[in-house]
Design a protein around this motif. Structure first.
Motif, PDB file in Angstrom:
ATOM      1  N   GLN A  74       0.846  -1.199   0.000  1.00 41.16           N
ATOM      2  CA  GLN A  74       0.000   0.000   0.000  1.00 41.16           C
ATOM      3  C   GLN A  74       0.883   1.251   0.000  1.00 41.16           C
ATOM      4  N   ILE A  75       1.376   1.594  -1.164  1.00 43.74           N
ATOM      5  CA  ILE A  75       2.289   2.731  -1.300  1.00 43.74           C
ATOM      6  C   ILE A  75       1.483   4.015  -1.434  1.00 43.74           C
ATOM      7  N   ILE A  76       1.821   5.011  -0.623  1.00 42.95           N
ATOM      8  CA  ILE A  76       1.068   6.263  -0.625  1.00 42.95           C
ATOM      9  C   ILE A  76       1.841   7.425  -1.237  1.00 42.95           C
ATOM     10  N   THR A  77       3.118   7.228  -1.528  1.00 45.74           N
ATOM     11  CA  THR A  77       3.889   8.290  -2.167  1.00 45.74           C
ATOM     12  C   THR A  77       3.559   8.343  -3.659  1.00 45.74           C
ATOM     13  N   PRO A  78       3.716   9.514  -4.297  1.00 42.48           N
ATOM     14  CA  PRO A  78       3.378   9.621  -5.716  1.00 42.48           C
ATOM     15  C   PRO A  78       4.299   8.837  -6.637  1.00 42.48           C
ATOM     16  N   TRP A  79       5.507   8.494  -6.158  1.00 47.02           N
ATOM     17  CA  TRP A  79       6.471   7.761  -6.988  1.00 47.02           C
ATOM     18  C   TRP A  79       6.917   6.484  -6.286  1.00 47.02           C
ATOM     19  N   THR A  80       7.212   5.476  -7.096  1.00 47.16           N
ATOM     20  CA  THR A  80       7.756   4.201  -6.617  1.00 47.16           C
ATOM     21  C   THR A  80       9.069   3.927  -7.340  1.00 47.16           C
ATOM     22  N   ILE A  81      10.053   3.426  -6.603  1.00 51.85           N
ATOM     23  CA  ILE A  81      11.336   3.037  -7.186  1.00 51.85           C
ATOM     24  C   ILE A  81      11.527   1.545  -6.938  1.00 51.85           C
ATOM     25  N   GLY A  82      11.698   0.777  -8.006  1.00 47.69           N
ATOM     26  CA  GLY A  82      11.878  -0.669  -7.886  1.00 47.69           C
ATOM     27  C   GLY A  82      13.329  -1.059  -8.097  1.00 47.69           C
ATOM     28  N   LEU A  83      13.933  -1.715  -7.103  1.00 46.62           N
ATOM     29  CA  LEU A  83      15.338  -2.108  -7.184  1.00 46.62           C
ATOM     30  C   LEU A  83      15.501  -3.591  -6.880  1.00 46.62           C
ATOM     31  N   ASP A  84      16.557  -4.167  -7.436  1.00 51.07           N
ATOM     32  CA  ASP A  84      16.940  -5.534  -7.097  1.00 51.07           C
ATOM     33  C   ASP A  84      17.941  -5.491  -5.949  1.00 51.07           C
ATOM     34  N   ALA A  85      17.980  -6.554  -5.175  1.00 54.18           N
ATOM     35  CA  ALA A  85      18.820  -6.558  -3.976  1.00 54.18           C
ATOM     36  C   ALA A  85      20.304  -6.420  -4.288  1.00 54.18           C
ATOM     37  N   ASP A  86      20.728  -6.855  -5.490  1.00 54.77           N
ATOM     38  CA  ASP A  86      22.154  -6.780  -5.827  1.00 54.77           C
ATOM     39  C   ASP A  86      22.526  -5.439  -6.476  1.00 54.77           C
ATOM     40  N   GLN A  87      21.617  -4.491  -6.402  1.00 57.29           N
ATOM     41  CA  GLN A  87      21.908  -3.142  -6.894  1.00 57.29           C
ATOM     42  C   GLN A  87      22.150  -2.213  -5.716  1.00 57.29           C
ATOM     43  N   ARG A  88      22.755  -1.068  -5.984  1.00 62.91           N
ATOM     44  CA  ARG A  88      22.886  -0.029  -4.970  1.00 62.91           C
ATOM     45  C   ARG A  88      22.933   1.331  -5.636  1.00 62.91           C
ATOM     46  N   VAL A  89      22.591   2.330  -4.880  1.00 63.20           N
ATOM     47  CA  VAL A  89      22.503   3.697  -5.387  1.00 63.20           C
ATOM     48  C   VAL A  89      23.841   4.401  -5.195  1.00 63.20           C
ATOM     49  N   THR A  90      24.353   5.003  -6.255  1.00 68.21           N
ATOM     50  CA  THR A  90      25.615   5.736  -6.169  1.00 68.21           C
ATOM     51  C   THR A  90      25.387   7.097  -5.513  1.00 68.21           C
ATOM     52  N   PRO A  91      26.451   7.742  -5.014  1.00 65.09           N
ATOM     53  CA  PRO A  91      26.293   9.094  -4.454  1.00 65.09           C
ATOM     54  C   PRO A  91      25.670  10.069  -5.450  1.00 65.09           C
ATOM     55  N   GLU A  92      25.992   9.923  -6.743  1.00 62.13           N
ATOM     56  CA  GLU A  92      25.435  10.825  -7.753  1.00 62.13           C
ATOM     57  C   GLU A  92      23.918  10.660  -7.864  1.00 62.13           C
ATOM     58  N   LEU A  93      23.468   9.407  -7.885  1.00 62.90           N
ATOM     59  CA  LEU A  93      22.027   9.156  -7.952  1.00 62.90           C
ATOM     60  C   LEU A  93      21.362   9.547  -6.637  1.00 62.90           C
ATOM     61  N   PHE A  94      22.035   9.274  -5.533  1.00 65.38           N
ATOM     62  CA  PHE A  94      21.508   9.675  -4.226  1.00 65.38           C
ATOM     63  C   PHE A  94      21.226  11.177  -4.206  1.00 65.38           C
ATOM     64  N   GLU A  95      22.165  11.957  -4.710  1.00 68.50           N
ATOM     65  CA  GLU A  95      22.006  13.419  -4.719  1.00 68.50           C
ATOM     66  C   GLU A  95      20.811  13.834  -5.570  1.00 68.50           C
ATOM     67  N   MET A  96      20.644  13.191  -6.713  1.00 70.17           N
ATOM     68  CA  MET A  96      19.516  13.515  -7.582  1.00 70.17           C
ATOM     69  C   MET A  96      18.191  13.168  -6.919  1.00 70.17           C
ATOM     70  N   LEU A  97      18.155  12.044  -6.218  1.00 73.01           N
ATOM     71  CA  LEU A  97      16.940  11.650  -5.519  1.00 73.01           C
ATOM     72  C   LEU A  97      16.680  12.546  -4.314  1.00 73.01           C
ATOM     73  N   ALA A  98      17.752  12.937  -3.624  1.00 69.93           N
ATOM     74  CA  ALA A  98      17.587  13.814  -2.457  1.00 69.93           C
ATOM     75  C   ALA A  98      16.996  15.161  -2.863  1.00 69.93           C
ATOM     76  N   ASN A  99      17.298  15.598  -4.091  1.00 67.27           N
ATOM     77  CA  ASN A  99      16.799  16.885  -4.572  1.00 67.27           C
ATOM     78  C   ASN A  99      15.533  16.755  -5.413  1.00 67.27           C
ATOM     79  N   PHE A 100      15.008  15.542  -5.493  1.00 68.59           N
ATOM     80  CA  PHE A 100      13.838  15.310  -6.341  1.00 68.59           C
ATOM     81  C   PHE A 100      12.605  15.987  -5.755  1.00 68.59           C
ATOM     82  N   ASN A 101      11.845  16.625  -6.651  1.00 69.30           N
ATOM     83  CA  ASN A 101      10.606  17.298  -6.254  1.00 69.30           C
ATOM     84  C   ASN A 101       9.518  16.900  -7.238  1.00 69.30           C
ATOM     85  N   ASP A 102       8.507  16.239  -6.744  1.00 68.75           N
ATOM     86  CA  ASP A 102       7.426  15.769  -7.606  1.00 68.75           C
ATOM     87  C   ASP A 102       6.805  16.897  -8.424  1.00 68.75           C
TER      88      ASP A 102
END
Length: 286
Positions: A74-102
């Motif tokens: 039951q996801i209530i946020t406007p966006w969903t991000i689907g990842l596999d367990a063997d993946q990880r987010v780089t600092p560059e992507l982290f920064e983009m997500l941290a600054n993300f505004n719907d």
């Protein structure tokens, strides 16, 4: 708690991968949901330690597992991000997500992340593997899993998408450092793909994504897959391996990378073709 997006992660005995991924996203303070398929290691304890909400569902294939996850969390946020367990987010992507505004993405329904794939510690940067864009972020309730695939999994969204070329996810399955594990895993995958291609020959499956060589990353892959299905069985693994090694410069990958391209584009694809031929013989006998 992050108001813009939530994460969904699929797991099965991922104690060596899951902490790495969860550490890379924890400071985004986003709700995290994990769909597990019967882990017997420390995966569930790790998920609990990071405050993730967990459901379990028996695994049949990736597309169906993702479909279950999207329909049961039951996801209530406007966006969903689907990842596999063997993946990880780089600092560059982290920064983009941290600054993300719907509010700044009002006309966008999906976002492609750029993947860097690693095999036995080596970044596979040639042979069609980089850049490689995956639709990983999509509007909740709009994006869905492509059930027309038996093994490959992708999310589909109607409407506009955008590509984040510098926001990388790193994908490295440490279990595949053991080639025996890799081969056993791909033996299972070859069964799924062979059955899928037989069903496509029988017109029981159709592509949900419109093939377009000049379209989105998924539309381009759909175009190439349609071409692949038309190539002669037994011959196409040689063509594919040569294409990746020479036209897409896999020859410059180094010893580990060349081994990966051989296993992935020749050994595996040859195995699939052999199983398709075997299924065709069984069908003709019926």
């Amino acid at each position: 708690m992050n108001k813009d997006f939530s994460f969904i992660i699929l797991t099965f005995n991922e104690e060596i991968h899951l902490p790495r991924l969860l550490e890379s996203i924890k400071d985004l303070h986003a709700k995290t949901y994990i769909l597990d398929s019967g882990s017997t290691d420390k995966t569930l304890k790790i998920a609990a330690a990071y405050g993730a909400e967990v459901l379990q569902n028996p695994f049949e294939n990736h597309p169906k597992q993702w479909d279950f996850a999207l329909k049961h969390f039951q996801i209530i946020t406007p966006w969903t991000i689907g990842l596999d367990a063997d993946q990880r987010v780089t600092p560059e992507l982290f920064e983009m997500l941290a600054n993300f505004n719907d509010a700044e993405h009002g006309d966008i329904n999906g976002i492609y992340f750029n993947r860097k794939n690693f095999f036995q510690g080596s970044w596979i940067r040639f042979g069609t593997f980089y850049p490689f864009y995956l639709l990983k972020m999509f509007r909740t309730g709009i994006g869905y899993s492509d059930l027309n695939e038996n093994m490959d999994h992708r999310f589909i969204v109607p409407g506009k998408t955008e590509i984040w070329k510098k926001g990388w996810i790193l994908e490295e399955n440490l279990k595949e450092n053991d080639i025996a594990f890799w081969k056993i895993k791909h033996e299972r995958y070859s069964d799924l793909i062979a059955q899928e291609e037989i069903e496509r020959m029988q017109k029981l499956r159709i592509q949900r994504i419109k093939p377009n060589l000049l379209g989105s990353p998924d539309e381009k892959r759909a175009w190439l897959k349609r071409l692949w299905w038309k190539l002669p069985l037994g011959f196409r693994p040689y063509l594919y391996f040569g294409y990746r090694m020479f036209f897409k410069l896999g020859i410059f990958e180094g010893a580990t990378g060349i081994k990966f391209h051989y296993l992935h584009s020749f050994w595996f694809r040859q195995l699939v073709d052999k199983k398709i031929k075997a299924l065709q013989k069984q069908t003709h006998k019926i």
